[in-house]
Design a protein around this motif. Structure first.
Motif, PDB file in Angstrom:
ATOM      1  N   ASP A  75       0.854  -1.185   0.000  1.00  0.00           N
ATOM      2  CA  ASP A  75       0.000   0.000   0.000  1.00  0.00           C
ATOM      3  C   ASP A  75       0.891   1.235   0.000  1.00  0.00           C
ATOM      4  O   ASP A  75       2.025   1.184   0.468  1.00  0.00           O
ATOM      5  N   GLY A  76       0.376   2.338  -0.492  1.00  0.00           N
ATOM      6  CA  GLY A  76       1.109   3.588  -0.411  1.00  0.00           C
ATOM      7  C   GLY A  76       2.029   3.869  -1.587  1.00  0.00           C
ATOM      8  O   GLY A  76       2.689   4.902  -1.623  1.00  0.00           O
ATOM      9  N   GLY A  77       2.119   2.953  -2.543  1.00  0.00           N
ATOM     10  CA  GLY A  77       2.870   3.229  -3.756  1.00  0.00           C
ATOM     11  C   GLY A  77       4.373   3.115  -3.667  1.00  0.00           C
ATOM     12  O   GLY A  77       5.080   3.509  -4.587  1.00  0.00           O
ATOM     13  N   GLU A  78       4.896   2.570  -2.560  1.00  0.00           N
ATOM     14  CA  GLU A  78       6.342   2.471  -2.398  1.00  0.00           C
ATOM     15  C   GLU A  78       6.735   1.155  -1.746  1.00  0.00           C
ATOM     16  O   GLU A  78       6.102   0.719  -0.790  1.00  0.00           O
ATOM     17  N   LEU A  79       7.799   0.542  -2.263  1.00  0.00           N
ATOM     18  CA  LEU A  79       8.340  -0.688  -1.706  1.00  0.00           C
ATOM     19  C   LEU A  79       9.800  -0.436  -1.364  1.00  0.00           C
ATOM     20  O   LEU A  79      10.571   0.013  -2.213  1.00  0.00           O
ATOM     21  N   ALA A  80      10.184  -0.715  -0.116  1.00  0.00           N
ATOM     22  CA  ALA A  80      11.576  -0.593   0.324  1.00  0.00           C
ATOM     23  C   ALA A  80      12.044  -1.972   0.779  1.00  0.00           C
ATOM     24  O   ALA A  80      11.434  -2.585   1.649  1.00  0.00           O
ATOM     25  N   LEU A  81      13.124  -2.453   0.156  1.00  0.00           N
ATOM     26  CA  LEU A  81      13.672  -3.764   0.493  1.00  0.00           C
ATOM     27  C   LEU A  81      14.963  -3.606   1.280  1.00  0.00           C
ATOM     28  O   LEU A  81      15.806  -2.779   0.946  1.00  0.00           O
ATOM     29  N   SER A  82      15.104  -4.427   2.306  1.00  0.00           N
ATOM     30  CA  SER A  82      16.373  -4.571   3.033  1.00  0.00           C
ATOM     31  C   SER A  82      16.485  -6.051   3.384  1.00  0.00           C
ATOM     32  O   SER A  82      15.506  -6.784   3.314  1.00  0.00           O
ATOM     33  N   CYS A  83      17.694  -6.475   3.746  1.00  0.00           N
ATOM     34  CA  CYS A  83      17.860  -7.882   4.103  1.00  0.00           C
ATOM     35  C   CYS A  83      19.048  -8.039   5.046  1.00  0.00           C
ATOM     36  O   CYS A  83      19.994  -7.272   4.992  1.00  0.00           O
ATOM     37  N   PRO A  84      18.979  -9.031   5.944  1.00  0.00           N
ATOM     38  CA  PRO A  84      20.057  -9.244   6.908  1.00  0.00           C
ATOM     39  C   PRO A  84      21.156 -10.184   6.394  1.00  0.00           C
ATOM     40  O   PRO A  84      22.228 -10.239   6.979  1.00  0.00           O
ATOM     41  N   LEU A  85      20.868 -10.916   5.304  1.00  0.00           N
ATOM     42  CA  LEU A  85      21.803 -11.922   4.796  1.00  0.00           C
ATOM     43  C   LEU A  85      22.090 -11.694   3.324  1.00  0.00           C
ATOM     44  O   LEU A  85      21.227 -11.193   2.596  1.00  0.00           O
ATOM     45  N   PRO A  86      23.266 -12.082   2.844  1.00  0.00           N
ATOM     46  CA  PRO A  86      23.544 -11.980   1.413  1.00  0.00           C
ATOM     47  C   PRO A  86      22.591 -12.887   0.625  1.00  0.00           C
ATOM     48  O   PRO A  86      22.472 -14.080   0.918  1.00  0.00           O
ATOM     49  N   ILE A  87      21.901 -12.306  -0.320  1.00  0.00           N
ATOM     50  CA  ILE A  87      20.914 -13.040  -1.115  1.00  0.00           C
ATOM     51  C   ILE A  87      20.550 -12.203  -2.332  1.00  0.00           C
ATOM     52  O   ILE A  87      20.760 -10.987  -2.347  1.00  0.00           O
ATOM     53  N   ARG A  88      19.991 -12.865  -3.329  1.00  0.00           N
ATOM     54  CA  ARG A  88      19.428 -12.165  -4.485  1.00  0.00           C
ATOM     55  C   ARG A  88      17.907 -12.164  -4.329  1.00  0.00           C
ATOM     56  O   ARG A  88      17.311 -13.216  -4.116  1.00  0.00           O
ATOM     57  N   LEU A  89      17.301 -11.003  -4.437  1.00  0.00           N
ATOM     58  CA  LEU A  89      15.853 -10.864  -4.316  1.00  0.00           C
ATOM     59  C   LEU A  89      15.276 -10.556  -5.694  1.00  0.00           C
ATOM     60  O   LEU A  89      15.566  -9.498  -6.270  1.00  0.00           O
ATOM     61  N   THR A  90      14.488 -11.485  -6.220  1.00  0.00           N
ATOM     62  CA  THR A  90      13.836 -11.267  -7.506  1.00  0.00           C
ATOM     63  C   THR A  90      12.442 -10.716  -7.242  1.00  0.00           C
ATOM     64  O   THR A  90      11.629 -11.356  -6.572  1.00  0.00           O
ATOM     65  N   VAL A  91      12.196  -9.519  -7.751  1.00  0.00           N
ATOM     66  CA  VAL A  91      10.931  -8.827  -7.522  1.00  0.00           C
ATOM     67  C   VAL A  91      10.135  -8.841  -8.831  1.00  0.00           C
ATOM     68  O   VAL A  91      10.640  -8.422  -9.879  1.00  0.00           O
ATOM     69  N   VAL A  92       8.893  -9.342  -8.751  1.00  0.00           N
ATOM     70  CA  VAL A  92       8.014  -9.431  -9.918  1.00  0.00           C
ATOM     71  C   VAL A  92       6.698  -8.730  -9.573  1.00  0.00           C
ATOM     72  O   VAL A  92       6.112  -8.992  -8.519  1.00  0.00           O
ATOM     73  N   ILE A  93       6.265  -7.857 -10.495  1.00  0.00           N
ATOM     74  CA  ILE A  93       4.997  -7.146 -10.304  1.00  0.00           C
ATOM     75  C   ILE A  93       4.210  -7.228 -11.598  1.00  0.00           C
ATOM     76  O   ILE A  93       4.719  -6.887 -12.668  1.00  0.00           O
ATOM     77  N   ASP A  94       2.975  -7.696 -11.500  1.00  0.00           N
ATOM     78  CA  ASP A  94       2.066  -7.746 -12.641  1.00  0.00           C
ATOM     79  C   ASP A  94       0.774  -7.074 -12.191  1.00  0.00           C
ATOM     80  O   ASP A  94      -0.116  -7.726 -11.648  1.00  0.00           O
TER      81      ASP A  94
END
Length: 112
Positions: A75-94
């Motif tokens: 909600d709110g039109g904004e996505l903020a990603l953070s992470c505690p471990l090394p990883i690849r985050l694949t983000v998909v939006i349809d």
């Protein structure tokens, strides 16, 4: 065989790109519009310290976002990603009428 003409109901007398355009029915008359595109994250490489963030703005609100295949409602039109471990985050939006979006955010060890 009957061939439809623009004055028939359901036919718009303009050309459209089936991949990039859509018919906007929100007004009094149907209008061909170009599908908007999400611009992408402000950065695609962040520190895996659970503090550094990659931010994607201009999302439709609400919308469903898949992060590594897991659905999240934003909600709110904004996505903020953070992470505690090394990883690849694949983000998909349809989220129609937006064009489909996919981007990878890489979280790297702070010591790298």
């Amino acid at each position: 065989m009957h061939q439809k003409r623009p004055e028939d109901h359901g036919i718009l007398p303009v050309s459209a790109d089936l991949q990039r355009d859509y018919v906007d029915l929100s007004g009094n008359e149907p209008v061909i519009r170009e599908r908007p595109a999400l611009l992408g994250f402000d950065k695609t490489r962040i520190l895996a310290d659970d503090t550094d963030t990659a931010t994607l703005r201009g999302l439709p609100s609400p919308c469903t976002v898949l992060v590594n295949g897991v659905a999240h409602t934003v909600d709110g039109g904004e996505l903020a990603l953070s992470c505690p471990l090394p990883i690849r985050l694949t983000v998909v939006i349809d989220a129609f009428p937006y064009l489909p979006f996919q981007e990878v955010v890489t979280c790297v060890s702070p010591s790298a």
